[in-house]
Design an enzyme around this catalytic site. Structure first.
Site, short mmCIF file in Angstrom:
data_model
loop_
_atom_site.label_atom_id
_atom_site.label_comp_id
_atom_site.label_asym_id
_atom_site.label_seq_id
_atom_site.Cartn_x
_atom_site.Cartn_y
_atom_site.Cartn_z
N TRP A 199 0.88 -1.16 0.00
CA TRP A 199 0.00 0.00 0.00
C TRP A 199 0.93 1.22 0.00
O TRP A 199 1.47 1.60 1.03
CB TRP A 199 -0.86 0.01 1.26
CG TRP A 199 -2.11 -0.80 1.33
CD1 TRP A 199 -3.35 -0.31 1.57
CD2 TRP A 199 -2.26 -2.24 1.24
NE1 TRP A 199 -4.27 -1.35 1.64
CE2 TRP A 199 -3.62 -2.54 1.43
CE3 TRP A 199 -1.38 -3.30 1.00
CZ2 TRP A 199 -4.11 -3.84 1.40
CZ3 TRP A 199 -1.86 -4.59 0.97
CH2 TRP A 199 -3.21 -4.86 1.16
N VAL A 236 1.70 -3.20 -6.43
CA VAL A 236 1.64 -1.92 -5.73
C VAL A 236 0.20 -1.42 -5.72
O VAL A 236 -0.44 -1.34 -6.76
CB VAL A 236 2.55 -0.86 -6.39
CG1 VAL A 236 2.54 0.42 -5.58
CG2 VAL A 236 3.97 -1.39 -6.55
N LYS A 237 -0.27 -1.08 -4.52
CA LYS A 237 -1.59 -0.49 -4.38
C LYS A 237 -1.45 1.02 -4.22
O LYS A 237 -0.67 1.49 -3.40
CB LYS A 237 -2.31 -1.06 -3.15
CG LYS A 237 -3.67 -0.41 -2.89
CD LYS A 237 -4.24 -0.82 -1.54
CE LYS A 237 -5.55 -0.09 -1.27
NZ LYS A 237 -6.04 -0.33 0.11
N GLN A 238 -2.23 1.75 -5.01
CA GLN A 238 -2.16 3.21 -4.95
C GLN A 238 -3.53 3.79 -5.27
O GLN A 238 -4.32 3.19 -5.99
CB GLN A 238 -1.13 3.75 -5.96
CG GLN A 238 -0.94 5.25 -5.98
CD GLN A 238 -0.56 5.83 -4.64
OE1 GLN A 238 -1.43 6.23 -3.87
NE2 GLN A 238 0.74 5.88 -4.34
#
Length: 350
Positions: A199, A236-238
Site C-alpha cells: 500500500w 503496488v496499491k495506490q
C-alpha cells in the site's frame, strides 16, 4: 454483464476511446494470462513466489485473465471496528469477510492477523489469503499517523497465506523507518515463497496546497510507486490520481518538465498510465484502491476506477468499504461489476 458505458455516463466516450501517447501501450509490460512466464520470470523471484503469484491469478471470476480483484478488510484497525462494521454488523465476524470474498469471486482476501488467523483452517484452502503486516491504529490520542508492525512474516506463512501486504506512508516523518522495516519483511516473505503487496501511500500535511490535495497527484504518487518497486513489491496499491504537478505546487524535490508536457496530460487514463510507468513499466502490477463508501454512487465510481486502471495498463482493483459496508448481495454485485470491466474484451488498454 454490467452495462459499463451506462454507468460511465457522460464520460463514457472519453474513457472508453482514449489513446495514451506519452507512454505507448507497446512499450508497457501488460497484464495477461502469461504474465508470470512473460514478465515475472525475468526477475530473481523463486519458483515458490511465482507459483503463489499464479495462484492469485488462477482464482475467482478473473481466473486466467492476468487481472486481480481483491477484497481488503483491514479497516477495523485503520478506521476502528465501529466506524467500519456498524453499517453492516455481520462483518464483525471474520467468517463473513472471507465469505464475501468467495461469493464475490475475488482472487484473494486481504486482512489482519486476527481476522485471518481466526478462520484460517476453514478457508486457507478455499481462497488465497494475504496477511496485512502493519497498520495505523486509530486509538492513540492525539492522533498520530504511523504504520506499526502487528504481525510477523512467519505468521502469514504458517497460516497458509500466499501473500503479505504492508503500508508505507511516503513523505511522513517516520517513512525512513517504515521503508527499512518493510524492505526487510518483503525479503523474508520472498524467502518463504510469498508474494509482496505494498500500500504505497503519501502522508504529509504539506502535500495540501492552496486548497488542492496533492496526496493524489500523479507525479507524487508515481514516485511513491517507484519507491515501492524499489523494495521489491510484486504488486503496488495506490489511489487513482486526481491531479498532477504536486512537485511544482509544493516546491520541493525533483521533477522534469517532460513529466507534464509529454508524458502525461490531464486525462485520467494518462495520469494513471504514469503510475504504471513507475511500476517499472508494468513489471510490478498496479492495483488502484476503490476508496470509501458514499452510498448510491459506489457502483459507478468503482466501475469508473476499474476502467481507468485497466485502460492505463494496471493489474486490477482492490475494493473494500464499497463492498462490505453494504448487504452481502449488494456487495457481491459491486465486486462482480468491477470484475466485468476486466472480463470485457471491448475494454482494451489505451
Amino acid at each position: 454483464m454490467t452495462d459499463i458505458a451506462k454507468l460511465l455516463g457522460e464520460e463514457a466516450d472519453s474513457l472508453l476511446n482514449h489513446t495514451c501517447t506519452g507512454f505507448k501501450k507497446a512499450d508497457m509490460y501488460l497484464p495477461g494470462p502469461d504474465f508470470v512466464d512473460r514478465v515475472m520470470a525475468d526477475s530473481d523471484r523463486s519458483p515458490h513466489v511465482m507459483r503463489n503469484m499464479q495462484t492469485l491469478f488462477n482464482h475467482g471470476r478473473l481466473a486466467g485473465t492476468g487481472y486481480l480483484g481483491l477484497l481488503p478488510v483491514d479497516q477495523g484497525i485503520e478506521h476502528s471496528a465501529g466506524a467500519s462494521f456498524a453499517p453492516n454488523p455481520m462483518y464483525f465476524d471474520p467468517k463473513n469477510i472471507v465469505e464475501l470474498a468467495i461469493e464475490g469471486g475475488c482472487n484473494c482476501v486481504a486482512s489482519t492477523l486476527g481476522v485471518l488467523s481466526s478462520v484460517a483452517r476453514r478457508y486457507a484452502h478455499k481462497i488465497p489469503m494475504m496477511l496485512k503486516l502493519n497498520h495505523n491504529e486509530s486509538l492513540t490520542y492525539p492522533a498520530i499517523y504511523d504504520q506499526t508492525l502487528f504481525a510477523q512474516v512467519e505468521q502469514a506463512h504458517d497460516m497458509g497465506c500466499v501473500a503479505v501486504g504492508a503500508t508505507i506512508y511516503y513523505g511522513s516523518v517516520d517513512c525512513r523507518r517504515q521503508i527499512q522495516e518493510i524492505s526487510e519483511a518483503f525479503e523474508r516473505a520472498h524467502e518463504l515463497g510469498m508474494v509482496t503487496v505494498l500500500w504505497s501511500y503519501l502522508r504529509n500535511p504539506e502535500f495540501k496546497k492552496d486548497g488542492t490535495d496533492y496526496h493524489v497527484s500523479s507525479d507524487l504518487t508515481g514516485q511513491a510507486i517507484h519507491l515501492a518497486a524499489t523494495i521489491k513489491a510484486d504488486i503496488v496499491k495506490q489511489k487513482l490520481p486526481e491531479n498532477n504537478g504536486g512537485y511544482k505546487a509544493i516546491g520541493f524535490g525533483h521533477t522534469h518538465d517532460k513529466v507534464y508536457s509529454e508524458l502525461t496530460s490531464d486525462h485520467p487514463i494518462d495520469l494513471a498510465r504514469y503510475q504504471v510507468a513507475n511500476c517499472y513499466m508494468g513489471r510490478a502490477g498496479l492495483i488502484n484502491s476503490g476508496g470509501g463508501s458514499k452510498g448510491h454512487s459506489d457502483l459507478g465510481e468503482a466501475v469508473r476506477t476499474a476502467v481507468i486502471n485497466k485502460r492505463a495498463g494496471g493489474m486490477g482493483l482492490i475494493s473494500g468499504r464499497k463492498a462490505f459496508q453494504k448487504p452481502m448481495k449488494e456487495g457481491i454485485e459491486l465486486l462482480n461489476a468491477i470484475q466485468d470491466v476486466y472480463l470485457s474484451k471491448d475494454i482494451t488498454v489505451a
